[in-house]
Design a protein around this motif. Structure first.
Motif, short mmCIF file in Angstrom:
data_model
loop_
_atom_site.label_atom_id
_atom_site.label_comp_id
_atom_site.label_asym_id
_atom_site.label_seq_id
_atom_site.Cartn_x
_atom_site.Cartn_y
_atom_site.Cartn_z
N MET A 32 0.82 -1.21 0.00
CA MET A 32 0.00 0.00 0.00
C MET A 32 0.85 1.26 0.00
SD MET A 32 -2.97 1.31 -0.15
CE MET A 32 -4.01 -0.12 0.13
N ASP A 33 1.94 1.28 0.76
CA ASP A 33 2.79 2.47 0.80
C ASP A 33 3.39 2.78 -0.57
OD1 ASP A 33 4.25 0.10 0.95
OD2 ASP A 33 5.96 1.07 1.92
N THR A 34 3.74 1.72 -1.29
CA THR A 34 4.30 1.90 -2.64
C THR A 34 3.24 2.43 -3.60
OG1 THR A 34 5.85 0.09 -2.23
CG2 THR A 34 5.47 0.72 -4.52
N SER A 67 10.21 -1.44 -6.44
CA SER A 67 9.12 -1.91 -5.59
C SER A 67 7.85 -2.15 -6.39
CB SER A 67 8.87 -0.89 -4.48
OG SER A 67 7.91 -1.38 -3.56
N ILE A 68 7.55 -1.25 -7.35
CA ILE A 68 6.38 -1.45 -8.21
C ILE A 68 6.57 -2.67 -9.09
CG2 ILE A 68 5.06 -0.48 -10.12
CD1 ILE A 68 4.33 0.76 -7.49
N LEU A 69 7.79 -2.87 -9.60
CA LEU A 69 8.08 -4.05 -10.41
C LEU A 69 7.87 -5.33 -9.60
CD1 LEU A 69 9.13 -5.41 -12.98
CD2 LEU A 69 11.47 -5.04 -12.11
N LEU A 111 0.74 6.85 -6.83
CA LEU A 111 -0.36 7.78 -7.12
C LEU A 111 0.09 9.23 -6.97
CD1 LEU A 111 -3.34 5.93 -5.39
CD2 LEU A 111 -2.92 6.16 -7.83
N GLU A 112 0.88 9.51 -5.93
CA GLU A 112 1.40 10.86 -5.74
C GLU A 112 2.33 11.25 -6.89
OE1 GLU A 112 3.27 10.71 -1.95
OE2 GLU A 112 1.39 10.87 -0.80
N LEU A 113 3.16 10.31 -7.33
CA LEU A 113 4.07 10.59 -8.45
C LEU A 113 3.28 10.83 -9.74
CD1 LEU A 113 7.10 10.66 -9.31
CD2 LEU A 113 6.83 8.25 -9.95
N SER A 114 2.22 10.05 -9.95
CA SER A 114 1.39 10.22 -11.15
C SER A 114 0.72 11.57 -11.18
CB SER A 114 0.34 9.10 -11.22
OG SER A 114 0.95 7.83 -11.26
#
Length: 312
Positions: A33-35, A111-113, A40-43
């Motif tokens: 969830m933190d990732t 982390s997303i990967l 979302l913030e980066l997007s």
């Protein structure tokens, strides 16, 4: 062990597999969830990552559209599933340990990967390798939620910036407007306009690229024509951006010098993005026509062969 797996596969309905997949998928979302919040913030902050929020709905929609084929032959993926799950979890653990040395930006991408690997692993575990093979396109598309490294973004921006400048150069020449180009600066009779990095149109270009992949997958059959459609999205994006900059150049030079500070400058991208969608649509129609003609010629040739007299 094989007998237990066969018994599980024979007694487990697709609905129960969906519940198993949903439970494991929800657990992965909670653990990452933190990732996801950071993504979302980066997007929301960086235009080159806006497409990330569109990828998951597109992948889910593609799986839903092709659900009959994907879930026709399901089984328990006891090899591919655990391997992908273990790879994703191990990658996340390593990323946590070395976050300070690799940096926050690279840490988020890794982390997303790892989350993408876990999600594909959960899918493989619940439905088996045949289902993964049938759903390979939407599953591979999940890779687009991984944020691009900054050096990749710089190269994409530079390429689009240069391409847009060349497009404006040609469009001004064709329009008969007197001008001089010095690098990324367009010198007009009354003012000069710099095509900055922010004017490269990277957000629209990436979204159009992803959209072209989806359209090619849905409406074209041959890999060559699919590749042509995806490749065509790049010049379409560049020409679209060139037309937008051309409009701003002409309006600022001949109509309103303050147009570059107006709402039109900020929101005109949507209008020109719609033009690029139309161009992609017509490109798809042309390639579909070519594909249909090739199929007709192939069918006619096959019929001639079938009806030709046999040699004795």
């Amino acid at each position: 062990m094989r007998d237990i797996v066969r018994q599980f596969d024979s007694k487990t309905s697709v609905t129960r597999r969906h519940l198993m997949f949903a439970s494991l998928f929800a657990a992965a979302i909670v653990l990452w969830m933190d990732t996801l919040v950071a993504l979302l913030e980066l997007s929301a902050q960086e235009s080159e990552n806006t497409h990330a929020i569109l990828v998951i709905p597109i992948a889910i929609s593609l799986i839903w559209l092709n659900r009959g084929k994907i879930f026709r032959d399901v089984s328990l993926g006891l090899v591919s599933g655990p391997i992908l799950l273990a790879s994703g979890i191990a990658l996340r653990i390593l990323c946590s340990f070395f976050q300070a040395s690799i940096g926050i930006e690279n840490s988020l991408s890794i982390s997303i990967l790892s989350l993408v690997l876990v999600c594909i692993g959960v899918f493989a575990l619940a439905y088996g390798t045949r289902a993964v093979a049938a759903a390979q396109f939407p599953l591979v598309m999940l890779g687009f939620i991984v944020p691009f490294p900054s050096y990749v973004v710089r190269w994409i921006n530079l390429g689009l910036q240069y391409g847009s400048t060349v497009a404006v150069d040609w469009l001004l020449y064709l329009a008969g407007v007197p001008f001089h180009r010095d690098g990324f600066v367009i010198l007009l009779p009354l003012r000069s306009i710099e095509i900055a990095e922010q004017c490269s149109g990277i957000r629209a270009a990436i979204i159009l690229f992803i959209l072209s992949m989806v359209v090619a997958h849905l409406y074209l059959r041959t890999m060559v024509l699919r590749t042509l459609l995806v490749a065509a999205s790049v010049p379409i994006s560049i020409i679209k951006n060139g037309l937008r900059i051309l409009a701003l150049c002409l309006l600022s030079n001949y109509a309103d010098p303050e147009i570059l500070e107006s709402e039109f400058h900020r929101h005109s991208g949507m209008v020109f993005f719609a033009i690029s969608i139309m161009a992609l649509y017509f490109s798809t129609l042309v390639l579909k026509w070519i594909e249909k003609r090739k199929q007709q010629r192939s069918s006619a040739s096959q019929r001639r062969i079938d009806h030709s007299p046999a040699c004795v």
